[in-house]
Design a protein around this motif. Structure first.
Motif, PDB file in Angstrom:
ATOM      1  N   ASN A 186      56.823  50.265  -3.024  1.00 56.60           N
ATOM      2  CA  ASN A 186      57.245  48.879  -3.272  1.00 56.60           C
ATOM      3  C   ASN A 186      58.636  48.615  -2.716  1.00 56.60           C
ATOM      4  OD1 ASN A 186      54.885  49.049  -4.728  1.00 56.60           O
ATOM      5  ND2 ASN A 186      55.666  47.943  -6.527  1.00 56.60           N
ATOM      6  N   LEU A 187      59.490  49.637  -2.734  1.00 56.15           N
ATOM      7  CA  LEU A 187      60.816  49.497  -2.143  1.00 56.15           C
ATOM      8  C   LEU A 187      60.689  49.238  -0.648  1.00 56.15           C
ATOM      9  CD1 LEU A 187      63.925  49.689  -2.107  1.00 56.15           C
ATOM     10  CD2 LEU A 187      63.678  52.175  -1.947  1.00 56.15           C
ATOM     11  N   ALA A 188      59.807  49.978   0.021  1.00 55.22           N
ATOM     12  CA  ALA A 188      59.627  49.809   1.467  1.00 55.22           C
ATOM     13  C   ALA A 188      59.054  48.430   1.793  1.00 55.22           C
ATOM     14  CB  ALA A 188      58.727  50.913   2.027  1.00 55.22           C
ATOM     15  N   ILE A 220      60.372  42.317  -6.499  1.00 52.25           N
ATOM     16  CA  ILE A 220      61.367  41.242  -6.550  1.00 52.25           C
ATOM     17  C   ILE A 220      62.747  41.825  -6.853  1.00 52.25           C
ATOM     18  CG2 ILE A 220      62.116  39.206  -7.861  1.00 52.25           C
ATOM     19  CD1 ILE A 220      59.107  38.523  -8.213  1.00 52.25           C
ATOM     20  N   GLY A 221      62.800  42.751  -7.817  1.00 48.50           N
ATOM     21  CA  GLY A 221      64.076  43.383  -8.151  1.00 48.50           C
ATOM     22  C   GLY A 221      64.688  44.082  -6.950  1.00 48.50           C
ATOM     23  N   PHE A 222      63.877  44.850  -6.248  1.00 55.53           N
ATOM     24  CA  PHE A 222      64.384  45.572  -5.076  1.00 55.53           C
ATOM     25  C   PHE A 222      64.839  44.605  -3.979  1.00 55.53           C
ATOM     26  CE2 PHE A 222      61.756  49.548  -6.161  1.00 55.53           C
ATOM     27  CZ  PHE A 222      62.868  50.258  -6.570  1.00 55.53           C
ATOM     28  N   ALA A 223      64.022  43.576  -3.718  1.00 53.88           N
ATOM     29  CA  ALA A 223      64.362  42.637  -2.644  1.00 53.88           C
ATOM     30  C   ALA A 223      65.686  41.940  -2.955  1.00 53.88           C
ATOM     31  CB  ALA A 223      63.239  41.614  -2.456  1.00 53.88           C
ATOM     32  N   MET A 224      65.849  41.502  -4.183  1.00 52.14           N
ATOM     33  CA  MET A 224      67.102  40.840  -4.557  1.00 52.14           C
ATOM     34  C   MET A 224      68.264  41.834  -4.471  1.00 52.14           C
ATOM     35  SD  MET A 224      66.374  37.629  -5.167  1.00 52.14           S
ATOM     36  CE  MET A 224      67.792  36.999  -6.092  1.00 52.14           C
ATOM     37  N   ARG A 225      68.026  43.059  -4.889  1.00 52.22           N
ATOM     38  CA  ARG A 225      69.073  44.093  -4.834  1.00 52.22           C
ATOM     39  C   ARG A 225      69.544  44.332  -3.405  1.00 52.22           C
ATOM     40  NH1 ARG A 225      72.483  46.827  -4.299  1.00 52.22           N
ATOM     41  NH2 ARG A 225      73.271  48.674  -5.360  1.00 52.22           N
ATOM     42  N   LEU A 226      68.605  44.240  -2.473  1.00 56.28           N
ATOM     43  CA  LEU A 226      68.927  44.507  -1.070  1.00 56.28           C
ATOM     44  C   LEU A 226      69.341  43.243  -0.314  1.00 56.28           C
ATOM     45  CD1 LEU A 226      66.047  46.990  -0.190  1.00 56.28           C
ATOM     46  CD2 LEU A 226      68.446  47.535  -0.641  1.00 56.28           C
ATOM     47  N   PRO A 244      64.824  55.497   7.576  1.00 57.38           N
ATOM     48  CA  PRO A 244      65.211  56.049   6.287  1.00 57.38           C
ATOM     49  C   PRO A 244      66.110  55.126   5.461  1.00 57.38           C
ATOM     50  CG  PRO A 244      66.533  57.034   8.037  1.00 57.38           C
ATOM     51  CD  PRO A 244      65.512  56.150   8.705  1.00 57.38           C
ATOM     52  N   GLY A 245      66.870  54.268   6.109  1.00 60.68           N
ATOM     53  CA  GLY A 245      67.874  53.479   5.415  1.00 60.68           C
ATOM     54  C   GLY A 245      67.347  52.174   4.844  1.00 60.68           C
ATOM     55  N   GLU A 246      68.265  51.269   4.543  1.00 60.24           N
ATOM     56  CA  GLU A 246      67.920  50.016   3.878  1.00 60.24           C
ATOM     57  C   GLU A 246      68.043  48.804   4.792  1.00 60.24           C
ATOM     58  OE1 GLU A 246      70.507  50.016   0.500  1.00 60.24           O
ATOM     59  OE2 GLU A 246      69.480  51.708  -0.458  1.00 60.24           O
ATOM     60  N   SER A 247      68.350  49.048   6.058  1.00 60.39           N
ATOM     61  CA  SER A 247      68.553  47.945   7.000  1.00 60.39           C
ATOM     62  C   SER A 247      67.818  48.233   8.288  1.00 60.39           C
ATOM     63  CB  SER A 247      70.042  47.782   7.291  1.00 60.39           C
ATOM     64  OG  SER A 247      70.234  47.078   8.506  1.00 60.39           O
ATOM     65  N   ARG A 248      67.286  47.172   8.902  1.00 60.08           N
ATOM     66  CA  ARG A 248      66.605  47.379  10.170  1.00 60.08           C
ATOM     67  C   ARG A 248      67.589  47.510  11.327  1.00 60.08           C
ATOM     68  NH1 ARG A 248      62.350  44.043  11.720  1.00 60.08           N
ATOM     69  NH2 ARG A 248      61.734  44.122   9.533  1.00 60.08           N
ATOM     70  N   VAL A 251      61.300  49.508   6.935  1.00 62.14           N
ATOM     71  CA  VAL A 251      62.554  49.936   6.305  1.00 62.14           C
ATOM     72  C   VAL A 251      62.189  50.549   4.961  1.00 62.14           C
ATOM     73  CG1 VAL A 251      64.771  49.124   5.412  1.00 62.14           C
ATOM     74  CG2 VAL A 251      63.770  48.046   7.452  1.00 62.14           C
ATOM     75  N   THR A 252      62.288  51.874   4.863  1.00 60.17           N
ATOM     76  CA  THR A 252      61.781  52.499   3.626  1.00 60.17           C
ATOM     77  C   THR A 252      62.833  52.595   2.524  1.00 60.17           C
ATOM     78  OG1 THR A 252      62.353  54.770   4.255  1.00 60.17           O
ATOM     79  CG2 THR A 252      60.200  53.935   4.987  1.00 60.17           C
ATOM     80  N   GLY A 253      64.095  52.787   2.887  1.00 60.34           N
ATOM     81  CA  GLY A 253      65.140  52.945   1.875  1.00 60.34           C
ATOM     82  C   GLY A 253      65.123  54.264   1.123  1.00 60.34           C
ATOM     83  N   ILE A 254      64.291  55.210   1.555  1.00 59.82           N
ATOM     84  CA  ILE A 254      64.127  56.445   0.776  1.00 59.82           C
ATOM     85  C   ILE A 254      64.731  57.672   1.455  1.00 59.82           C
ATOM     86  CG2 ILE A 254      62.103  55.644  -0.485  1.00 59.82           C
ATOM     87  CD1 ILE A 254      60.370  57.264   1.503  1.00 59.82           C
ATOM     88  N   GLY A 255      65.610  57.469   2.409  1.00 58.94           N
ATOM     89  CA  GLY A 255      66.308  58.594   3.029  1.00 58.94           C
ATOM     90  C   GLY A 255      65.358  59.564   3.708  1.00 58.94           C
ATOM     91  N   HIS A 256      65.667  60.851   3.584  1.00 65.26           N
ATOM     92  CA  HIS A 256      64.850  61.848   4.273  1.00 65.26           C
ATOM     93  C   HIS A 256      63.400  61.863   3.782  1.00 65.26           C
ATOM     94  CE1 HIS A 256      68.200  63.450   6.439  1.00 65.26           C
ATOM     95  NE2 HIS A 256      68.886  63.674   5.338  1.00 65.26           N
TER      96      HIS A 256
END
Lengths: 144, 144, 144, 144
Positions: free
Chosen positions: A80-82, A103-109, C56-60, C72-77
């Motif tokens: 869901n984060l991805a 929604i929480g993750f999207a707003m957080r990012l 891996p990060g939070e930005s494209r 964009v997965t946000g989950i690192g390795h």
């Protein structure tokens, strides 16, 4: 653009959101399974758009047939984060607890989020009455 | 028992929740960083309890000094899923978007959730007025 | 088809692998950053193929400019699992410890893996001397 | 200290590694399921040590009975990253592809890794002939 949500009663609206996004040139990304996830992809595909499914499991077999491209994450609900992070903006259609997490993750990012009426009520998150309004608000969010 | 949330104005309440949980024999689990996460651990530790930090980054250096045990996940915000899933129940103290994601995941996984007044308002999630009420409600949720 | 690996000395080979995969009609998926990840995408794109970056990060913003689609997965390795799982087969070009993790995951999930000479030596994993051999072996793995 | 690996033929050695680690005052962390994961925890517990299971699934029911504390990650094989990252050092006992992924992650994150004879052969990773040697090498790695 990511479309999130669930609920078979929201499938027609999800397809309309997908269709409108494709007409605006957006790639449509969802969690790639059934209901809202599949119908948003279907709407986009039937309008000539490109679609991406981001699956929670370890096999692409679970993917909606309307996905052009399938990403198999293997990380369960953490995908869901991805889904939230991969959209420049996020539109919610219906949905339950998993949608709330997205929604929480999207707003957080810092991704703009628009919830269509019928979706989770979350203070501080923009709402839209129609698919067309949701798409316009989401695209307007990108221009900021 | 997991304690989630954020906001320096909620630290004293978080410590009280941690203290009460430790007195009831619960191990206290949080996201392991600062504010609510650290103070809940502190309250538990000062009451003789055991505490676990589940960190988002790749190093244990970021962990609250009040953590007995530190789990380094390396998965960023996706560690919110681990925090929500690792508690038999979840208590929210204050909090913002990350907390909302954790509430969504906890509800999705069937973990009882109690939000203290001052935390996110989410339809369908139980609320409590005081730390003592929150702890009682969370423990009662386990008995079901 | 996923291409994994690292090392600037392997970029030309990565591009050749990407080119050959595109000529065979495969979508090319990589971790989406620099070196092997970017050059495999570039080779595929320049041959008219479609490419996907799983970041891996939070930005494209970190994505290779040769990616058609960015997840964009946000989950690192931990995104290494998604890279390994998303390919029907996996080809390694050079690479170090992260590549080893991806090989482990791919084998664990039953994805055929081919390591080009110069990549990690792992007992039980097929090796190929040339990009053309690697692509043939990987595609043959799918037919089993 | 994390202990990784698999294979029922390695259980006695895993227990010995766990026992020795506990005697040296180390908390023992594993993936928390069966075979090597469970026996390393058992060895540590029977020697009076503290043990932590980091599970891949969404329920603590799968945890080894020898775990004092259970972290439920919900992220599938990606929890291998958390197991590797949570140890100050990592000892491998037997093991297959998942173990290889953990070795890759641990080396990538700079955690000292020691593989007991019988475990995966990986160039550049230290090996030990006996549990005592493995524990000494792992602890020596921390002093660097």
């Amino acid at each position: 653009m990511s479309v999130i949500g669930s609920g078979s009663e929201h499938e027609a609206v999800a397809a309309e959101v997908g269709r409108l996004l494709a007409q605006r040139g957006c790639v449509v990304i969802t969690g790639g399974l059934d209901e809202v996830m599949s119908w948003a992809l279907r709407g986009a595909r039937e309008a000539g758009g490109t679609t991406i499914a981001i699956l929670p499991g370890e096999s692409r077999a679970a993917a909606s047939p309307w996905a052009d491209h399938v990403v198999v994450t293997g990380i369960g609900h953490a995908r869901n984060l991805a889904v939230a992070a991969s959209g420049d903006a996020v539109i919610a259609v219906g949905g339950s607890w998993g949608t709330l997490a997205e929604i929480g993750f999207a707003m957080r990012l810092g991704r703009p989020v628009v919830v269509l009426e019928g979706g989770p009520e979350v203070a501080g998150v923009r709402r839209a009455a129609t698919p067309a309004d949701a798409v316009e608000l989401a695209l307007a969010g990108l221009d900021r």
